[in-house]
Design a protein around this motif. Structure first.
Motif, PDB file in Angstrom:
ATOM      1  N   VAL A   1      -0.327  69.260 -48.578  1.00  0.00           N
ATOM      2  CA  VAL A   1       0.082  70.461 -47.850  1.00  0.00           C
ATOM      3  C   VAL A   1      -0.947  71.529 -48.179  1.00  0.00           C
ATOM      4  CG1 VAL A   1       1.864  72.205 -47.500  1.00  0.00           C
ATOM      5  CG2 VAL A   1       2.522  69.831 -47.990  1.00  0.00           C
ATOM      6  N   ALA A   2      -1.589  72.036 -47.144  1.00  0.00           N
ATOM      7  CA  ALA A   2      -2.640  73.051 -47.322  1.00  0.00           C
ATOM      8  C   ALA A   2      -2.221  74.343 -46.642  1.00  0.00           C
ATOM      9  CB  ALA A   2      -3.958  72.562 -46.745  1.00  0.00           C
ATOM     10  N   ARG A   3      -2.629  75.425 -47.263  1.00  0.00           N
ATOM     11  CA  ARG A   3      -2.393  76.744 -46.675  1.00  0.00           C
ATOM     12  C   ARG A   3      -3.632  77.121 -45.872  1.00  0.00           C
ATOM     13  NH1 ARG A   3       2.329  79.299 -45.666  1.00  0.00           N
ATOM     14  NH2 ARG A   3       2.052  81.567 -45.602  1.00  0.00           N
TER      15      ARG A   3
ATOM     16  N   GLY B   1      -9.080  75.850 -46.246  1.00  0.00           N
ATOM     17  CA  GLY B   1      -7.769  76.278 -46.727  1.00  0.00           C
ATOM     18  C   GLY B   1      -7.652  76.050 -48.217  1.00  0.00           C
ATOM     19  N   ALA B   2      -6.441  76.180 -48.720  1.00  0.00           N
ATOM     20  CA  ALA B   2      -6.167  75.974 -50.143  1.00  0.00           C
ATOM     21  C   ALA B   2      -5.037  74.975 -50.294  1.00  0.00           C
ATOM     22  CB  ALA B   2      -5.813  77.294 -50.818  1.00  0.00           C
ATOM     23  N   LEU B   3      -5.151  74.089 -51.286  1.00  0.00           N
ATOM     24  CA  LEU B   3      -4.130  73.073 -51.508  1.00  0.00           C
ATOM     25  C   LEU B   3      -2.902  73.727 -52.149  1.00  0.00           C
ATOM     26  CD1 LEU B   3      -4.820  69.508 -52.819  1.00  0.00           C
ATOM     27  CD2 LEU B   3      -2.741  70.727 -53.444  1.00  0.00           C
ATOM     28  N   SER B   4      -1.765  73.600 -51.501  1.00  0.00           N
ATOM     29  CA  SER B   4      -0.547  74.219 -52.039  1.00  0.00           C
ATOM     30  C   SER B   4       0.424  73.197 -52.623  1.00  0.00           C
ATOM     31  CB  SER B   4       0.163  75.049 -50.971  1.00  0.00           C
ATOM     32  OG  SER B   4       0.479  74.267 -49.836  1.00  0.00           O
ATOM     33  N   ASP B   5       0.346  71.926 -52.182  1.00  0.00           N
ATOM     34  CA  ASP B   5       1.238  70.913 -52.753  1.00  0.00           C
ATOM     35  C   ASP B   5       0.743  69.530 -52.352  1.00  0.00           C
ATOM     36  OD1 ASP B   5       3.408  69.815 -54.150  1.00  0.00           O
ATOM     37  OD2 ASP B   5       4.764  71.375 -53.407  1.00  0.00           O
ATOM     38  N   ILE B   6       1.286  68.511 -53.027  1.00  0.00           N
ATOM     39  CA  ILE B   6       0.965  67.122 -52.710  1.00  0.00           C
ATOM     40  C   ILE B   6       2.264  66.400 -52.397  1.00  0.00           C
ATOM     41  CG2 ILE B   6       0.101  64.937 -53.632  1.00  0.00           C
ATOM     42  CD1 ILE B   6      -2.010  66.472 -55.127  1.00  0.00           C
ATOM     43  N   VAL B   7       2.259  65.674 -51.285  1.00  0.00           N
ATOM     44  CA  VAL B   7       3.452  64.967 -50.828  1.00  0.00           C
ATOM     45  C   VAL B   7       3.367  63.509 -51.256  1.00  0.00           C
ATOM     46  CG1 VAL B   7       4.872  64.361 -48.827  1.00  0.00           C
ATOM     47  CG2 VAL B   7       3.520  66.481 -48.814  1.00  0.00           C
TER      48      VAL B   7
ATOM     49  N   ARG C   1      -3.853  75.163 -55.575  1.00  0.00           N
ATOM     50  CA  ARG C   1      -4.591  76.393 -55.242  1.00  0.00           C
ATOM     51  C   ARG C   1      -6.108  76.190 -55.171  1.00  0.00           C
ATOM     52  NH1 ARG C   1      -0.522  78.155 -58.544  1.00  0.00           N
ATOM     53  NH2 ARG C   1      -1.853  78.132 -60.371  1.00  0.00           N
ATOM     54  N   LYS C   2      -6.567  74.956 -55.397  1.00  0.00           N
ATOM     55  CA  LYS C   2      -7.994  74.683 -55.253  1.00  0.00           C
ATOM     56  C   LYS C   2      -8.346  74.556 -53.763  1.00  0.00           C
ATOM     57  CE  LYS C   2      -9.408  74.563 -59.537  1.00  0.00           C
ATOM     58  NZ  LYS C   2      -9.709  73.316 -60.236  1.00  0.00           N
ATOM     59  N   PRO C   3      -9.634  74.731 -53.412  1.00  0.00           N
ATOM     60  CA  PRO C   3     -10.034  74.688 -51.998  1.00  0.00           C
ATOM     61  C   PRO C   3      -9.855  73.303 -51.377  1.00  0.00           C
ATOM     62  CG  PRO C   3     -11.730  75.731 -53.353  1.00  0.00           C
ATOM     63  CD  PRO C   3     -10.759  75.093 -54.298  1.00  0.00           C
ATOM     64  N   VAL C   4      -9.586  73.318 -50.097  1.00  0.00           N
ATOM     65  CA  VAL C   4      -9.608  72.103 -49.287  1.00  0.00           C
ATOM     66  C   VAL C   4     -10.833  72.223 -48.379  1.00  0.00           C
ATOM     67  CG1 VAL C   4      -8.429  70.734 -47.526  1.00  0.00           C
ATOM     68  CG2 VAL C   4      -7.104  71.834 -49.356  1.00  0.00           C
ATOM     69  N   ARG C   5     -11.746  71.248 -48.488  1.00  0.00           N
ATOM     70  CA  ARG C   5     -12.999  71.313 -47.732  1.00  0.00           C
ATOM     71  C   ARG C   5     -13.070  70.180 -46.706  1.00  0.00           C
ATOM     72  NH1 ARG C   5     -14.481  72.996 -52.961  1.00  0.00           N
ATOM     73  NH2 ARG C   5     -15.765  74.899 -52.996  1.00  0.00           N
ATOM     74  N   ASP C   6     -13.728  70.456 -45.604  1.00  0.00           N
ATOM     75  CA  ASP C   6     -13.955  69.395 -44.627  1.00  0.00           C
ATOM     76  C   ASP C   6     -15.151  68.541 -45.062  1.00  0.00           C
ATOM     77  OD1 ASP C   6     -16.269  70.765 -43.979  1.00  0.00           O
ATOM     78  OD2 ASP C   6     -15.445  71.649 -42.151  1.00  0.00           O
ATOM     79  N   GLY C   7     -15.525  67.560 -44.248  1.00  0.00           N
ATOM     80  CA  GLY C   7     -16.591  66.653 -44.622  1.00  0.00           C
ATOM     81  C   GLY C   7     -17.939  67.309 -44.793  1.00  0.00           C
ATOM     82  N   ARG C   8     -18.118  68.521 -44.236  1.00  0.00           N
ATOM     83  CA  ARG C   8     -19.394  69.244 -44.347  1.00  0.00           C
ATOM     84  C   ARG C   8     -19.412  70.217 -45.530  1.00  0.00           C
ATOM     85  NH1 ARG C   8     -20.210  70.808 -37.942  1.00  0.00           N
ATOM     86  NH2 ARG C   8     -20.338  68.647 -37.160  1.00  0.00           N
ATOM     87  N   GLY C   9     -18.303  70.274 -46.254  1.00  0.00           N
ATOM     88  CA  GLY C   9     -18.241  71.171 -47.408  1.00  0.00           C
ATOM     89  C   GLY C   9     -17.695  72.551 -47.098  1.00  0.00           C
ATOM     90  N   ASN C  10     -17.244  72.784 -45.861  1.00  0.00           N
ATOM     91  CA  ASN C  10     -16.690  74.086 -45.497  1.00  0.00           C
ATOM     92  C   ASN C  10     -15.243  74.205 -45.984  1.00  0.00           C
ATOM     93  OD1 ASN C  10     -19.041  74.827 -43.956  1.00  0.00           O
ATOM     94  ND2 ASN C  10     -18.323  73.418 -42.357  1.00  0.00           N
ATOM     95  N   VAL C  11     -14.926  75.350 -46.596  1.00  0.00           N
ATOM     96  CA  VAL C  11     -13.557  75.595 -47.055  1.00  0.00           C
ATOM     97  C   VAL C  11     -12.694  75.938 -45.849  1.00  0.00           C
ATOM     98  CG1 VAL C  11     -12.067  77.050 -48.467  1.00  0.00           C
ATOM     99  CG2 VAL C  11     -14.323  76.374 -49.335  1.00  0.00           C
TER     100      VAL C  11
ATOM    101  N   GLY D   1      -4.781  79.949 -43.423  1.00  0.00           N
ATOM    102  CA  GLY D   1      -4.351  81.253 -42.939  1.00  0.00           C
ATOM    103  C   GLY D   1      -2.944  81.532 -43.428  1.00  0.00           C
ATOM    104  N   SER D   2      -2.019  81.766 -42.518  1.00  0.00           N
ATOM    105  CA  SER D   2      -0.627  82.033 -42.892  1.00  0.00           C
ATOM    106  C   SER D   2       0.272  80.824 -42.641  1.00  0.00           C
ATOM    107  CB  SER D   2      -0.104  83.237 -42.094  1.00  0.00           C
ATOM    108  OG  SER D   2      -0.173  82.973 -40.692  1.00  0.00           O
ATOM    109  N   THR D   3      -0.338  79.673 -42.341  1.00  0.00           N
ATOM    110  CA  THR D   3       0.433  78.482 -41.981  1.00  0.00           C
ATOM    111  C   THR D   3       0.238  77.373 -43.003  1.00  0.00           C
ATOM    112  OG1 THR D   3       0.142  79.019 -39.633  1.00  0.00           O
ATOM    113  CG2 THR D   3       0.876  76.786 -40.163  1.00  0.00           C
ATOM    114  N   SER D   4       1.341  76.660 -43.325  1.00  0.00           N
ATOM    115  CA  SER D   4       1.263  75.472 -44.169  1.00  0.00           C
ATOM    116  C   SER D   4       1.172  74.257 -43.264  1.00  0.00           C
ATOM    117  CB  SER D   4       2.498  75.359 -45.070  1.00  0.00           C
ATOM    118  OG  SER D   4       2.511  76.372 -46.043  1.00  0.00           O
ATOM    119  N   VAL D   5       0.101  73.471 -43.420  1.00  0.00           N
ATOM    120  CA  VAL D   5      -0.104  72.315 -42.558  1.00  0.00           C
ATOM    121  C   VAL D   5      -0.159  71.053 -43.398  1.00  0.00           C
ATOM    122  CG1 VAL D   5      -1.348  73.687 -40.840  1.00  0.00           C
ATOM    123  CG2 VAL D   5      -2.625  72.504 -42.646  1.00  0.00           C
TER     124      VAL D   5
END
Length: 416
Positions: free
Chosen positions: A50-52, A29-35, A17-27, A54-58
């Motif tokens: 696996v990151a959430r 999505g949120a981390l939902s699981d680790i594969v 549930r912690k944030p997932v940020r790109d290389g510039r520090g922008n959030v 919006g409404s999609t898990s990617v």
């Protein structure tokens, strides 16, 4: 798991549930699981996140993750594949399949629950290296500096997790566990956990039969009744005849004959022979595997007979019985006496004077009393003509003598 304090590690519960940020520090999505990807050796390597979004898990490949920090995941790129996540063979989601689920603690032969997973940075990337199976206090916290992590390799994880079952079935997960200990695990397991354990066992038919043999009567009957006649006969064909009789008699009456008919010869004949005796009598307790030789045989011949009796229970080989006129009991020699005697001596010269025996109709009290009074590891059962029809081993005598509620006590296990 490396115990050095300089090793960089993260706890799964602190990342979810912690944030997932790109290389510039922008959030993004949120981390939902680790594969992680399972392998037959080593620790499971992190394949991605696996990151959430919006409404999609990617899915985010591990190659695109530059770091895992206490504040979440940092990516090396802002580009994402927004197609819905689909797990591939051999991949396991740690939060979904491990966190909060029960595991087999192989070292202590018990079922435990995973309260957290330790992820460690290795030279080849992040990997799951440890598990926390100690319950937190009632506030869900631990004392400062308290460590309860244990090596991932000490557990059989992912019980009931179907997508990884094929791969895990190839693991030697029951190495070091006795059949009786695995039976205890099964008796304490939920139905999905049992299904998973038996899927492991099915890869080793001999061990599966030993485990089913160790289950208590009700559990054994439940397991066998759920199988078809051919499967039951296949399991029973790997058991000793006296244990097969007990298993068959615990089946519904309408299924017994079909199962007995499906047994291989000569096992079927042995089972039918033993079924004539009542359960809690000497006849019902005995097995029909033993070593008997003429009294004129030598010590060397007796030791050779024991050495080649590889399919017999070790408990049945502690004594060699002497016979005259075909099968009439005339004496007994312990294995210790054989080993200590001159190899050219005849059995009648070193045999104990007078062999203690019982008849098939004798009760459990008589059997146990005699074995105790004469310090016997096995006791022959004879018919009216004093011919041996079977023997009772000390483990079978104890099983009948020990009260049922004592048998449910947790087994103590000593590990080095």
């Amino acid at each position: 798991m490396n115990g050095s304090t300089t090793i960089e590690h993260r706890m799964l519960s602190g990342l979810v549930r912690k944030p997932v940020r790109d290389g510039r520090g922008n959030v993004i999505g949120a981390l939902s699981d680790i594969v992680v990807r399972l392998g037959l050796e080593g620790y499971p390597s992190v394949a991605g996140l696996v990151a959430r979004v919006g409404s999609t898990s990617v899915f985010i490949p591990a190659a695109d993750v530059s770091d895992l920090t206490d504040d979440g995941a940092v990516l090396s790129s802002a580009r994402l594949d927004l197609r819905p996540f689909e797990r591939r063979p051999g991949e396991v989601l740690l939060k979904e399949a491990v966190l909060g689920h029960r595991l087999v603690d192989v070292g202590n032969a018990r079922l435990v629950r995973a309260y957290d997973v330790c992820l460690e940075r290795t030279p080849t990337g992040w990997a799951a290296t440890g598990l926390d199976v100690t319950p937190p206090n009632w506030l869900g916290r631990r004392r400062a500096g308290e460590s309860s992590l244990r090596d991932w390799k000490g557990f059989d994880v992912l019980i009931g997790h179907a997508p990884s079952a094929t791969l895990r079935a190839r693991w030697k997960r029951f190495d070091g566990l006795r059949a009786a200990e695995i039976a205890d695990l099964i008796e304490d397991a939920t139905q999905p956990e049992r299904d998973d354990l038996f899927q492991h066992l099915h890869e080793d038919p001999e061990l599966e039969a030993d485990v089913i043999e160790e289950l208590d009567d009700d559990e054994q009957a439940k397991v066998l009744k759920s199988r078809d006649t051919a499967d039951i006969a296949a399991v029973l064909s790997r058991m000793h005849a006296d244990d097969v009789v007990d298993a068959v008699l615990d089946l519904p009456q309408e299924r017994r004959q079909a199962v007995v008919d499906a047994l291989p010869e000569p096992q079927r004949r042995d089972v039918l022979r033993l079924m004539r005796y009542q359960g809690r009598s000497a006849g019902g307790m005995m097995g029909i595997e033993y070593v008997a030789l003429p009294a004129s045989a030598t010590v060397e011949q007796a030791i050779a007979a024991v050495r080649t009796a590889r399919t017999q229970q070790p408990q049945a080989l502690t004594t060699v019985y002497l016979t005259e006129d075909e099968q009439r009991l005339s004496g007994a020699v312990t294995l210790v006496a054989l080993v200590q005697a001159d190899s050219t001596s005849s059995l009648k010269d070193i045999a104990e004077a007078g062999a203690v025996s019982v008849v098939p109709s004798d009760d459990v009290v008589t059997v146990v009393t005699l074995m105790s009074d004469y310090d016997l590891l096995s006791l022959p059962v004879v018919d009216d003509a004093d011919e041996i029809v079977g023997i009772i081993t000390v483990d079978d005598a104890l099983e009948e003598a020990i009260p049922d509620d004592w048998q449910q006590r947790e087994r103590r296990r000593h590990t080095s």
